[in-house]
Design a protein around this motif. Structure first.
Motif, PDB file in Angstrom:
ATOM      1  N   GLU A 296       0.831  -1.208   0.000  1.00 42.32           N
ATOM      2  CA  GLU A 296       0.000   0.000   0.000  1.00 42.32           C
ATOM      3  C   GLU A 296       0.866   1.259   0.000  1.00 42.32           C
ATOM      4  O   GLU A 296       0.518   2.263  -0.618  1.00 42.32           O
ATOM      5  N   LEU A 297       2.005   1.187   0.688  1.00 39.31           N
ATOM      6  CA  LEU A 297       2.908   2.340   0.720  1.00 39.31           C
ATOM      7  C   LEU A 297       3.482   2.632  -0.655  1.00 39.31           C
ATOM      8  O   LEU A 297       3.575   3.798  -1.079  1.00 39.31           O
ATOM      9  N   LEU A 298       3.871   1.581  -1.386  1.00 35.33           N
ATOM     10  CA  LEU A 298       4.378   1.774  -2.744  1.00 35.33           C
ATOM     11  C   LEU A 298       3.318   2.386  -3.653  1.00 35.33           C
ATOM     12  O   LEU A 298       3.600   3.300  -4.440  1.00 35.33           O
ATOM     13  N   LEU A 299       2.080   1.894  -3.550  1.00 35.55           N
ATOM     14  CA  LEU A 299       0.998   2.450  -4.365  1.00 35.55           C
ATOM     15  C   LEU A 299       0.712   3.899  -3.983  1.00 35.55           C
ATOM     16  O   LEU A 299       0.428   4.732  -4.856  1.00 35.55           O
ATOM     17  N   LEU A 300       0.794   4.203  -2.689  1.00 34.30           N
ATOM     18  CA  LEU A 300       0.580   5.585  -2.244  1.00 34.30           C
ATOM     19  C   LEU A 300       1.668   6.507  -2.792  1.00 34.30           C
ATOM     20  O   LEU A 300       1.386   7.629  -3.238  1.00 34.30           O
ATOM     21  N   GLU A 301       2.909   6.046  -2.771  1.00 34.98           N
ATOM     22  CA  GLU A 301       4.008   6.853  -3.313  1.00 34.98           C
ATOM     23  C   GLU A 301       3.825   7.093  -4.805  1.00 34.98           C
ATOM     24  O   GLU A 301       4.135   8.186  -5.305  1.00 34.98           O
ATOM     25  N   GLU A 302       3.325   6.091  -5.528  1.00 36.90           N
ATOM     26  CA  GLU A 302       3.058   6.279  -6.962  1.00 36.90           C
ATOM     27  C   GLU A 302       1.961   7.328  -7.178  1.00 36.90           C
ATOM     28  O   GLU A 302       2.052   8.147  -8.101  1.00 36.90           O
ATOM     29  N   ASP A 303       0.928   7.310  -6.324  1.00 38.32           N
ATOM     30  CA  ASP A 303      -0.151   8.288  -6.447  1.00 38.32           C
ATOM     31  C   ASP A 303       0.341   9.699  -6.130  1.00 38.32           C
ATOM     32  O   ASP A 303      -0.069  10.668  -6.774  1.00 38.32           O
ATOM     33  N   LEU A 402       5.293  -7.529  -5.796  1.00 38.97           N
ATOM     34  CA  LEU A 402       4.016  -6.855  -5.530  1.00 38.97           C
ATOM     35  C   LEU A 402       2.842  -7.828  -5.523  1.00 38.97           C
ATOM     36  O   LEU A 402       1.798  -7.544  -4.928  1.00 38.97           O
ATOM     37  N   LYS A 403       3.004  -8.991  -6.173  1.00 38.56           N
ATOM     38  CA  LYS A 403       1.879  -9.913  -6.320  1.00 38.56           C
ATOM     39  C   LYS A 403       1.898 -11.048  -5.301  1.00 38.56           C
ATOM     40  O   LYS A 403       0.848 -11.505  -4.861  1.00 38.56           O
ATOM     41  N   LEU A 404       3.102 -11.530  -4.913  1.00 40.95           N
ATOM     42  CA  LEU A 404       3.209 -12.715  -4.073  1.00 40.95           C
ATOM     43  C   LEU A 404       3.644 -12.342  -2.662  1.00 40.95           C
ATOM     44  O   LEU A 404       4.539 -11.512  -2.474  1.00 40.95           O
ATOM     45  N   VAL A 405       3.033 -12.983  -1.678  1.00 38.49           N
ATOM     46  CA  VAL A 405       3.287 -12.632  -0.278  1.00 38.49           C
ATOM     47  C   VAL A 405       4.680 -13.047   0.156  1.00 38.49           C
ATOM     48  O   VAL A 405       5.332 -12.351   0.927  1.00 38.49           O
ATOM     49  N   PHE A 406       5.174 -14.198  -0.338  1.00 38.51           N
ATOM     50  CA  PHE A 406       6.423 -14.744   0.171  1.00 38.51           C
ATOM     51  C   PHE A 406       7.664 -14.102  -0.465  1.00 38.51           C
ATOM     52  O   PHE A 406       8.787 -14.478  -0.132  1.00 38.51           O
ATOM     53  N   ILE A 407       7.497 -13.147  -1.385  1.00 40.00           N
ATOM     54  CA  ILE A 407       8.629 -12.439  -1.983  1.00 40.00           C
ATOM     55  C   ILE A 407       8.692 -11.037  -1.400  1.00 40.00           C
ATOM     56  O   ILE A 407       7.724 -10.286  -1.462  1.00 40.00           O
TER      57      ILE A 407
END
Length: 509
Positions: A296-303, A402-407
């Protein structure tokens, strides 16, 4: 020949110096302000690791150029090559393995250690982790080398009778060899039963390189297969999602208010997770929450970045908007060029590696023709295609993160990259660079024939007991193509959509 060798040595030294300077430039400009004037050891490891990765990629073109020093010799051993490429290959990959499995983990453990502890305690904790890793790796390598550290070469047993030395050599299509009878050489007339296996023990450095290549090949197949599709398409769809016009001040205030509200929610969630960490509640749900907050932080920074682009401020607002427009046009151009390169790579793998016999040498022939135009043009194109695979690996790791939890997500941002993210990406690049070289040596076997890389990666690696079947049946190449195809379909269908922060945090109680 001497002039050629001297020029090659001079070029190699200049390239190594330029690579070091360029990597130092990347470190200075990408590092986070919090790491300024500190964390010198991790920074040294980052510059060293990036330099080793870049030099290892450039060594394959250098190996090809080094081979040209003996092109007028009857056979390769008839002249002394200036650069001992096989020794250099083994040295660079032993350094690569030491950095990936020991030095980079130590630097990451030390950097991420509790700042409340003393320097000695942080070093002690990091050393314990590294020593444990070293003991486990040494035991595994020693056992495997003792049990299956051998190569099995398929050979044909040939024998023939002796003949008096002829006074003249009269060979035709019907008489290829000395002697009478079948009028054919023993290699043609030998039966299938003459085939046998010749077994010998490989050297320990070559075995270490082989196992590191297998580990890197798994990561390269996954990240590279995904990245070779999402790298160009990501740039193209970034242009499609670009801001079309400057927004009004009222729209800016409304959007900024929403983003500030979202930032406060993220801050509250991060504080809660930090408190849980201090209390020792680091279970599976906690890790999932951390992953969600990071995403969510990465998406917020993109916005935030998009909002700044849509409403430029200051005295140079018009110039800033013009640079934004040009930047997106550059992404479109680079995306189209990257798409061409990606399609060329996939087509080359299919028609040269997966089809037996190959339909065409394709890129091999293009490199050879470019060399005929100008000596280093084909070599430069060859190096570019190898570097492109490394970029695809990084792009694939970012997308799957961004897609997988374990990465774990470790983004690289201009002026805002922490050292742990730097170290993680450098380790990934180093681990995959071995596989990239092996992949390129196989994919461009016709162009890179009779090189030291072919001897290591083409003969020894593909004949190593227990490993050879992965290469015999093209497991990694098929996996690469399948993942690339699936990613092309997925990105074409959903990649153009812009994902908004969801604001849903499943914090543990």
């Amino acid at each position: 020949m001497g002039d050629f060798n001297l020029a090659l040595v001079i070029v190699a030294i200049i390239v190594c110096v330029l690579v070091f300077i360029f990597n130092l430039y990347l470190l200075v400009n990408y590092q986070h302000p919090d790491d300024a004037n500190q964390a010198y050891f991790p920074k040294f490891v980052v510059v060293l690791g990036l330099s080793v990765a870049a030099i290892s990629i450039l060594m394959l073109p250098a190996d090809v150029a080094n081979r040209q020093a003996c092109r007028h010799a009857i056979y390769n051993g008839a002249c002394n090559l200036t650069l001992p490429m096989k020794d250099l290959w083994l040295a660079i990959y032993i350094i690569d393995a030491i950095l990936v499995f020991f030095i980079i983990p130590f630097a990451m453990f030390y950097y991420e250690g509790d700042m409340d502890k003393s320097v000695w305690k942080r070093m002690k904790s990091s050393l314990l982790w590294v020593i444990t890793t070293a003991v486990v790796c040494a035991l595994v390598l020693g056992i495997l080398y003792g049990l299956v550290g051998k190569v099995d070469f398929t050979v044909r047993h040939l024998s023939s009778s002796t003949e008096p030395f002829p006074s003249n050599w009269d060979f035709t299509s019907g008489q290829q060899c000395v002697g009478s009878g079948a009028r054919q050489c023993s290699a043609y007339s030998a039966s299938d039963s003459s085939e046998t296996k010749w077994t010998m023990r490989t050297t320990f450095p070559e075995y270490v390189v082989a196992l590191a290549t297998i580990v890197g090949s798994v990561l390269f197949t996954i990240f590279g297969g995904v990245g070779i599709a999402c790298l160009p398409l990501g740039l193209i769809f970034s242009f499609i999602r670009r801001p079309k016009a400057v927004i009004t001040r009222s729209q800016y205030i409304k959007e900024a208010t929403e983003l500030s509200k979202k930032a406060r929610e993220l801050k509250k969630a991060a504080d809660t997770l930090h408190q849980e960490e201090r209390n020792g509640n680091k279970g599976r749900k906690w890790r999932k929450n951390v992953k969600t907050v990071e995403k969510e932080l990465l998406l917020l920074e993109e916005d935030v970045k998009a909002l700044e682009e849509m409403y430029p401020q200051g005295e140079k607002a018009e110039a800033s908007w013009a640079m934004t427009v040009l930047g997106y046009l550059a992404k479109l151009v680079l995306g189209v060029l990257g798409l061409i390169v990606s399609v060329a790579w996939i087509a080359h793998i299919v028609i040269y590696l997966l089809v037996d016999p190959p339909i065409s040498a394709f890129l091999n022939e293009i490199f050879i023709k470019l060399d005929d135009v100008w000596g280093l043009l084909g070599t430069a194109a060859f190096a570019f295609f190898c570097f492109y695979l490394l970029l695809a690996v990084i792009a694939g790791a970012m997308m799957l993160g961004l897609k997988l939890v374990f990465i774990t997500i470790h983004p690289m941002k201009w002026g805002a990259t922490l050292m742990n993210s730097f170290l993680f990406n450098v380790g990934l690049i180093l681990l995959c660079s071995i596989s990239v070289i092996q992949f390129c040596a196989t994919a461009f076997a016709y162009y890179a024939q009779a090189t030291a890389a072919q001897e290591i990666f083409g003969h020894t690696l593909q004949s190593l007991r227990g490993i050879k079947y992965l290469y015999k049946y093209n497991v990694f190449q098929i996996g690469f193509i399948v993942l690339a195809g699936l990613t092309f379909v997925y990105y074409s269908a959903f990649g153009w959509r812009r994902k908004k922060p969801s604001g849903r945090f499943q914090l543990s109680t």
